[in-house]
Design a protein around this motif. Structure first.
Motif, PDB file in Angstrom:
ATOM      1  N   ILE A  38       0.854  -1.184   0.000  1.00 19.66           N
ATOM      2  CA  ILE A  38       0.000   0.000   0.000  1.00 19.66           C
ATOM      3  C   ILE A  38       0.895   1.240   0.000  1.00 19.66           C
ATOM      4  CG2 ILE A  38      -1.824   1.276   1.212  1.00 19.66           C
ATOM      5  CD1 ILE A  38      -2.702  -1.562   0.259  1.00 19.66           C
ATOM      6  N   VAL A  39       0.652   2.150  -0.958  1.00 26.50           N
ATOM      7  CA  VAL A  39       1.482   3.346  -1.063  1.00 26.50           C
ATOM      8  C   VAL A  39       0.717   4.634  -0.755  1.00 26.50           C
ATOM      9  CG1 VAL A  39       3.138   2.318  -2.654  1.00 26.50           C
ATOM     10  CG2 VAL A  39       1.127   3.485  -3.565  1.00 26.50           C
ATOM     11  N   PHE A  40      -0.629   4.594  -0.762  1.00 26.21           N
ATOM     12  CA  PHE A  40      -1.403   5.803  -0.518  1.00 26.21           C
ATOM     13  C   PHE A  40      -2.833   5.440  -0.150  1.00 26.21           C
ATOM     14  CE2 PHE A  40      -3.727   9.649  -2.104  1.00 26.21           C
ATOM     15  CZ  PHE A  40      -3.132  10.578  -1.273  1.00 26.21           C
ATOM     16  N   VAL A  41      -3.386   6.159   0.826  1.00 31.52           N
ATOM     17  CA  VAL A  41      -4.792   6.012   1.194  1.00 31.52           C
ATOM     18  C   VAL A  41      -5.435   7.387   1.007  1.00 31.52           C
ATOM     19  CG1 VAL A  41      -6.437   5.432   2.999  1.00 31.52           C
ATOM     20  CG2 VAL A  41      -4.279   4.181   2.847  1.00 31.52           C
ATOM     21  N   ASP A  42      -6.460   7.461   0.160  1.00 30.80           N
ATOM     22  CA  ASP A  42      -7.114   8.721  -0.188  1.00 30.80           C
ATOM     23  C   ASP A  42      -8.557   8.704   0.303  1.00 30.80           C
ATOM     24  OD1 ASP A  42      -7.618  11.208  -1.374  1.00 30.80           O
ATOM     25  OD2 ASP A  42      -8.216  10.288  -3.270  1.00 30.80           O
ATOM     26  N   VAL A  43      -8.841   9.515   1.314  1.00 29.19           N
ATOM     27  CA  VAL A  43     -10.198   9.645   1.830  1.00 29.19           C
ATOM     28  C   VAL A  43     -10.568  11.127   1.771  1.00 29.19           C
ATOM     29  CG1 VAL A  43     -11.708   9.373   3.839  1.00 29.19           C
ATOM     30  CG2 VAL A  43     -10.003   7.626   3.321  1.00 29.19           C
ATOM     31  N   THR A  44     -11.512  11.472   0.904  1.00 29.42           N
ATOM     32  CA  THR A  44     -11.931  12.869   0.733  1.00 29.42           C
ATOM     33  C   THR A  44     -13.319  13.106   1.309  1.00 29.42           C
ATOM     34  OG1 THR A  44     -12.800  12.373  -1.460  1.00 29.42           O
ATOM     35  CG2 THR A  44     -10.531  13.181  -1.345  1.00 29.42           C
ATOM     36  N   THR A  45     -13.852  12.127   2.054  1.00 27.60           N
ATOM     37  CA  THR A  45     -15.227  12.205   2.550  1.00 27.60           C
ATOM     38  C   THR A  45     -15.305  12.573   4.024  1.00 27.60           C
ATOM     39  OG1 THR A  45     -15.153   9.821   2.905  1.00 27.60           O
ATOM     40  CG2 THR A  45     -16.132  10.590   0.840  1.00 27.60           C
ATOM     41  N   PHE A  56     -16.094   5.621   0.241  1.00 26.49           N
ATOM     42  CA  PHE A  56     -15.590   6.663   1.137  1.00 26.49           C
ATOM     43  C   PHE A  56     -14.167   7.072   0.812  1.00 26.49           C
ATOM     44  CE2 PHE A  56     -14.505   2.831   3.640  1.00 26.49           C
ATOM     45  CZ  PHE A  56     -13.181   3.105   4.012  1.00 26.49           C
ATOM     46  N   GLY A  57     -13.521   6.365  -0.111  1.00 25.04           N
ATOM     47  CA  GLY A  57     -12.158   6.705  -0.493  1.00 25.04           C
ATOM     48  C   GLY A  57     -11.562   5.645  -1.401  1.00 25.04           C
ATOM     49  N   ASN A  58     -10.263   5.761  -1.610  1.00 27.38           N
ATOM     50  CA  ASN A  58      -9.521   4.811  -2.430  1.00 27.38           C
ATOM     51  C   ASN A  58      -8.250   4.403  -1.701  1.00 27.38           C
ATOM     52  OD1 ASN A  58     -11.017   4.830  -5.058  1.00 27.38           O
ATOM     53  ND2 ASN A  58     -10.565   7.017  -4.883  1.00 27.38           N
ATOM     54  N   ILE A  59      -7.791   3.210  -2.029  1.00 24.67           N
ATOM     55  CA  ILE A  59      -6.519   2.739  -1.491  1.00 24.67           C
ATOM     56  C   ILE A  59      -5.659   2.357  -2.685  1.00 24.67           C
ATOM     57  CG2 ILE A  59      -7.279   0.343  -1.165  1.00 24.67           C
ATOM     58  CD1 ILE A  59      -5.672   0.514   1.552  1.00 24.67           C
ATOM     59  N   GLU A  60      -4.429   2.876  -2.681  1.00 24.32           N
ATOM     60  CA  GLU A  60      -3.550   2.676  -3.816  1.00 24.32           C
ATOM     61  C   GLU A  60      -2.393   1.774  -3.422  1.00 24.32           C
ATOM     62  OE1 GLU A  60      -0.759   5.384  -6.748  1.00 24.32           O
ATOM     63  OE2 GLU A  60      -2.434   6.333  -5.704  1.00 24.32           O
ATOM     64  N   ALA A  61      -2.215   0.735  -4.210  1.00 24.14           N
ATOM     65  CA  ALA A  61      -1.074  -0.156  -4.047  1.00 24.14           C
ATOM     66  C   ALA A  61      -0.127   0.087  -5.221  1.00 24.14           C
ATOM     67  CB  ALA A  61      -1.537  -1.607  -4.003  1.00 24.14           C
ATOM     68  N   VAL A  62       0.996  -0.582  -5.229  1.00 24.30           N
ATOM     69  CA  VAL A  62       1.988  -0.365  -6.268  1.00 24.30           C
ATOM     70  C   VAL A  62       1.386  -0.563  -7.662  1.00 24.30           C
ATOM     71  CG1 VAL A  62       4.181  -1.205  -7.208  1.00 24.30           C
ATOM     72  CG2 VAL A  62       3.912  -0.925  -4.745  1.00 24.30           C
ATOM     73  N   LYS A  63       0.522  -1.568  -7.835  1.00 21.81           N
ATOM     74  CA  LYS A  63       0.023  -1.904  -9.168  1.00 21.81           C
ATOM     75  C   LYS A  63      -1.455  -1.623  -9.398  1.00 21.81           C
ATOM     76  CE  LYS A  63       3.454  -5.482  -9.880  1.00 21.81           C
ATOM     77  NZ  LYS A  63       3.720  -6.879 -10.166  1.00 21.81           N
ATOM     78  N   THR A  64      -2.192  -1.128  -8.397  1.00 22.12           N
ATOM     79  CA  THR A  64      -3.633  -0.965  -8.576  1.00 22.12           C
ATOM     80  C   THR A  64      -4.205   0.065  -7.601  1.00 22.12           C
ATOM     81  OG1 THR A  64      -5.721  -2.159  -8.806  1.00 22.12           O
ATOM     82  CG2 THR A  64      -4.302  -2.818  -6.987  1.00 22.12           C
ATOM     83  N   VAL A  65      -5.406   0.536  -7.920  1.00 27.27           N
ATOM     84  CA  VAL A  65      -6.174   1.399  -7.019  1.00 27.27           C
ATOM     85  C   VAL A  65      -7.516   0.715  -6.797  1.00 27.27           C
ATOM     86  CG1 VAL A  65      -7.272   3.649  -6.734  1.00 27.27           C
ATOM     87  CG2 VAL A  65      -5.048   3.497  -7.853  1.00 27.27           C
ATOM     88  N   SER A  66      -7.971   0.693  -5.543  1.00 34.56           N
ATOM     89  CA  SER A  66      -9.226   0.031  -5.211  1.00 34.56           C
ATOM     90  C   SER A  66     -10.107   0.979  -4.405  1.00 34.56           C
ATOM     91  CB  SER A  66      -8.917  -1.228  -4.393  1.00 34.56           C
ATOM     92  OG  SER A  66     -10.076  -1.961  -4.141  1.00 34.56           O
ATOM     93  N   GLU A  67     -11.410   0.953  -4.695  1.00 32.16           N
ATOM     94  CA  GLU A  67     -12.354   1.763  -3.936  1.00 32.16           C
ATOM     95  C   GLU A  67     -12.574   1.167  -2.551  1.00 32.16           C
ATOM     96  OE1 GLU A  67     -15.861   1.801  -6.455  1.00 32.16           O
ATOM     97  OE2 GLU A  67     -15.297   3.793  -7.215  1.00 32.16           O
TER      98      GLU A  67
END
Length: 126
Positions: A38-45, A56-67
């Motif tokens: 996991i490289v980034f957690v994006d929560v804008t809510t 409620f946000g997205n979680i970004e891994a090296v190869k993918t982004v998941s809601e």
């Protein structure tokens, strides 16, 4: 893999831990292993009131982004501040220091409809 009995789980691999009127939400040990580093957690809510199942946000891994989907409706009170500097906490401690958000539940009974640890393990074939 670890599946704490005191949590409830969604089919989309989130967990929720109810603490009175609030709850912590994160992703399961299975989900973090599937995503990889996991490289980034994006929560804008933060500050918004969302329904059960809303993104409620997205979680970004090296190869993918998941809601990230909310397991039970409520107001997003807080994003885990430790994740800004260390999103890898989701990998190393998904049920502890790697929690993602804190929510004030609108309808705590929604949690009753979620999966138990045994049901979640059966669903993922663990």
């Amino acid at each position: 893999m670890n599946f704490p009995e005191n949590l409830k789980y969604t089919a989309d691999h989130e967990w929720i831990k109810v603490e009175g009127e609030t709850a912590l939400v994160g992703i399961t040990d299975y989900a973090q292993k599937e995503l990889g580093d996991i490289v980034f957690v994006d929560v804008t809510t933060e500050g918004e009131t969302l329904a059960c199942g809303d993104v409620f946000g997205n979680i970004e891994a090296v190869k993918t982004v998941s809601e990230l989907l909310l397991p039970a409706g409520g107001e997003v009170l807080e994003l885990n501040p430790a994740l800004a500097d260390n999103p890898a906490l989701v990998n190393s401690d998904p049920y502890g220091e790697g929690w993602i958000i804190k929510v004030k539940l609108s309808n705590p009974s929604e949690v009753d409809a979620l999966l138990s640890a045994a049901d979640y393990k059966a669903r993922i074939g663990a």
